[in-house]
Design a protein around this motif. Structure first.
Motif, PDB file in Angstrom:
ATOM      1  N   ASN A 197     -17.505  31.475   4.859  1.00  0.00           N
ATOM      2  CA  ASN A 197     -18.551  32.474   4.642  1.00  0.00           C
ATOM      3  C   ASN A 197     -19.047  32.489   3.202  1.00  0.00           C
ATOM      4  O   ASN A 197     -18.254  32.482   2.261  1.00  0.00           O
ATOM      5  N   GLY A 198     -20.370  32.469   3.076  1.00  0.00           N
ATOM      6  CA  GLY A 198     -21.008  32.571   1.775  1.00  0.00           C
ATOM      7  C   GLY A 198     -21.283  31.262   1.072  1.00  0.00           C
ATOM      8  O   GLY A 198     -21.930  31.250   0.033  1.00  0.00           O
ATOM      9  N   ARG A 199     -20.789  30.145   1.609  1.00  0.00           N
ATOM     10  CA  ARG A 199     -20.982  28.848   0.956  1.00  0.00           C
ATOM     11  C   ARG A 199     -21.464  27.805   1.957  1.00  0.00           C
ATOM     12  O   ARG A 199     -21.106  27.833   3.124  1.00  0.00           O
ATOM     13  N   VAL A 200     -22.246  26.869   1.468  1.00  0.00           N
ATOM     14  CA  VAL A 200     -22.668  25.722   2.260  1.00  0.00           C
ATOM     15  C   VAL A 200     -21.552  24.689   2.256  1.00  0.00           C
ATOM     16  O   VAL A 200     -20.593  24.779   1.483  1.00  0.00           O
ATOM     17  N   THR A 201     -21.704  23.681   3.077  1.00  0.00           N
ATOM     18  CA  THR A 201     -20.779  22.557   3.080  1.00  0.00           C
ATOM     19  C   THR A 201     -20.884  21.848   1.735  1.00  0.00           C
ATOM     20  O   THR A 201     -21.988  21.541   1.286  1.00  0.00           O
ATOM     21  N   HIS A 202     -19.733  21.594   1.111  1.00  0.00           N
ATOM     22  CA  HIS A 202     -19.760  20.975  -0.212  1.00  0.00           C
ATOM     23  C   HIS A 202     -18.420  20.326  -0.522  1.00  0.00           C
ATOM     24  O   HIS A 202     -17.408  20.608   0.110  1.00  0.00           O
ATOM     25  N   ILE A 203     -18.453  19.458  -1.513  1.00  0.00           N
ATOM     26  CA  ILE A 203     -17.262  18.833  -2.083  1.00  0.00           C
ATOM     27  C   ILE A 203     -17.263  19.165  -3.571  1.00  0.00           C
ATOM     28  O   ILE A 203     -18.294  19.055  -4.242  1.00  0.00           O
ATOM     29  N   HIS A 204     -16.121  19.562  -4.086  1.00  0.00           N
ATOM     30  CA  HIS A 204     -15.961  19.781  -5.521  1.00  0.00           C
ATOM     31  C   HIS A 204     -15.652  18.441  -6.178  1.00  0.00           C
ATOM     32  O   HIS A 204     -14.958  17.608  -5.591  1.00  0.00           O
ATOM     33  N   ALA A 205     -16.139  18.242  -7.384  1.00  0.00           N
ATOM     34  CA  ALA A 205     -15.868  16.994  -8.104  1.00  0.00           C
ATOM     35  C   ALA A 205     -15.753  17.270  -9.595  1.00  0.00           C
ATOM     36  O   ALA A 205     -16.459  18.122 -10.144  1.00  0.00           O
ATOM     37  N   GLN A 206     -14.844  16.522 -10.209  1.00  0.00           N
ATOM     38  CA  GLN A 206     -14.727  16.524 -11.661  1.00  0.00           C
ATOM     39  C   GLN A 206     -14.660  15.073 -12.111  1.00  0.00           C
ATOM     40  O   GLN A 206     -14.057  14.238 -11.424  1.00  0.00           O
ATOM     41  N   VAL A 207     -15.270  14.791 -13.259  1.00  0.00           N
ATOM     42  CA  VAL A 207     -15.247  13.442 -13.819  1.00  0.00           C
ATOM     43  C   VAL A 207     -14.647  13.512 -15.215  1.00  0.00           C
ATOM     44  O   VAL A 207     -15.071  14.318 -16.053  1.00  0.00           O
ATOM     45  N   TYR A 208     -13.652  12.647 -15.436  1.00  0.00           N
ATOM     46  CA  TYR A 208     -12.966  12.541 -16.722  1.00  0.00           C
ATOM     47  C   TYR A 208     -13.171  11.146 -17.281  1.00  0.00           C
ATOM     48  O   TYR A 208     -13.136  10.172 -16.542  1.00  0.00           O
ATOM     49  N   VAL A 209     -13.353  11.051 -18.591  1.00  0.00           N
ATOM     50  CA  VAL A 209     -13.382   9.775 -19.292  1.00  0.00           C
ATOM     51  C   VAL A 209     -12.362   9.874 -20.417  1.00  0.00           C
ATOM     52  O   VAL A 209     -12.412  10.820 -21.216  1.00  0.00           O
ATOM     53  N   ASN A 210     -11.432   8.925 -20.443  1.00  0.00           N
ATOM     54  CA  ASN A 210     -10.350   8.942 -21.445  1.00  0.00           C
ATOM     55  C   ASN A 210      -9.629  10.292 -21.452  1.00  0.00           C
ATOM     56  O   ASN A 210      -9.387  10.876 -22.513  1.00  0.00           O
ATOM     57  N   THR A 226     -10.658  13.156 -20.822  1.00  0.00           N
ATOM     58  CA  THR A 226     -11.473  14.284 -21.250  1.00  0.00           C
ATOM     59  C   THR A 226     -12.444  14.644 -20.130  1.00  0.00           C
ATOM     60  O   THR A 226     -13.189  13.779 -19.647  1.00  0.00           O
ATOM     61  N   LEU A 227     -12.433  15.913 -19.731  1.00  0.00           N
ATOM     62  CA  LEU A 227     -13.344  16.374 -18.684  1.00  0.00           C
ATOM     63  C   LEU A 227     -14.782  16.281 -19.172  1.00  0.00           C
ATOM     64  O   LEU A 227     -15.130  16.844 -20.216  1.00  0.00           O
ATOM     65  N   LYS A 228     -15.600  15.544 -18.436  1.00  0.00           N
ATOM     66  CA  LYS A 228     -17.010  15.377 -18.797  1.00  0.00           C
ATOM     67  C   LYS A 228     -17.934  16.224 -17.937  1.00  0.00           C
ATOM     68  O   LYS A 228     -19.019  16.602 -18.376  1.00  0.00           O
ATOM     69  N   LEU A 229     -17.523  16.506 -16.686  1.00  0.00           N
ATOM     70  CA  LEU A 229     -18.401  17.274 -15.809  1.00  0.00           C
ATOM     71  C   LEU A 229     -17.611  17.831 -14.635  1.00  0.00           C
ATOM     72  O   LEU A 229     -16.768  17.137 -14.056  1.00  0.00           O
ATOM     73  N   THR A 230     -17.902  19.076 -14.302  1.00  0.00           N
ATOM     74  CA  THR A 230     -17.452  19.687 -13.056  1.00  0.00           C
ATOM     75  C   THR A 230     -18.706  19.972 -12.253  1.00  0.00           C
ATOM     76  O   THR A 230     -19.662  20.562 -12.769  1.00  0.00           O
ATOM     77  N   THR A 231     -18.721  19.542 -11.009  1.00  0.00           N
ATOM     78  CA  THR A 231     -19.919  19.666 -10.192  1.00  0.00           C
ATOM     79  C   THR A 231     -19.541  19.838  -8.728  1.00  0.00           C
ATOM     80  O   THR A 231     -18.353  19.896  -8.387  1.00  0.00           O
TER      81      THR A 231
END
Length: 176
Positions: A92-105, A107-112
């Motif tokens: 409830n309240g959210r669409v279908t989605h996948i959480h993702a995070q990208v790290y380089v060396n 270090t977290l570069k993006l949460t999306t």
């Protein structure tokens, strides 16, 4: 890490979903980024997450010690990380989605998040595996998190006639 794996289903039932995430660097004319760590996680077909006590249409579930529909991979020389999963459900309240995070060396570069096309969601939630939960009334354009970034977060999802499931292809742009 115990979640560094390609197959993240952990025995959960659902339509097979082949996930292919490409990571590109906007600072270098969108060249691919190899050896970036991509972490993904999503709910199961019934809308329940690992690691929590969840309430949903099937009642309460204690998944606090479970690990399903979660994994991490490092991008290859083409900037691609691949996973095998199931098509996520919804809650409830959210669409279908996948959480993702990208790290380089490390270090977290993006949460999306990665969103799914509405027509595919409708088709999936009409199948016998998903129909007990029904259709989601929240859409990409009304989801409070996805709606303002849908252009960057909407994946390409196509049927896979071999598996009877779907293939998801998505590019995540980072600044390195």
């Amino acid at each position: 890490s115990s979640v560094q794996r390609i197959d993240i289903t952990n025995g959960k039932t659902g339509l097979p979903l082949n996930i292919s995430v490409t990571v590109k660097n906007v600072k270098t004319n969108c060249t691919v980024v190899s050896n970036a760590r991509v972490d993904i996680w999503h709910c199961d077909k019934d809308g329940y997450y690992f690691g929590y006590v969840n309430s949903g249409y099937l009642g309460n579930q204690d998944n606090s010690s479970a690990v399903f529909c979660r994994g991490l991979q490092y991008t290859d020389e083409n900037g691609v990380a691949k996973f095998l999963s199931i098509y996520p459900g919804w809650y409830n309240g959210r669409v279908t989605h996948i959480h993702a995070q990208v790290y380089v060396n490390n270090t977290l570069k993006l949460t999306t998040q990665i969103a799914f096309p509405e027509d595919i969601n409708t088709a999936v939630y009409n199948t016998s595996l998903y129909s007990a939960h029904g259709q989601n009334s929240t859409k990409n354009t009304s989801d409070n998190i996805i709606r303002d970034s849908l252009d960057n977060e909407l994946a390409i999802v196509t049927p896979n006639t071999t598996t009877g499931g779907y293939d998801l292809v998505h590019t995540i742009y980072i600044s390195v």
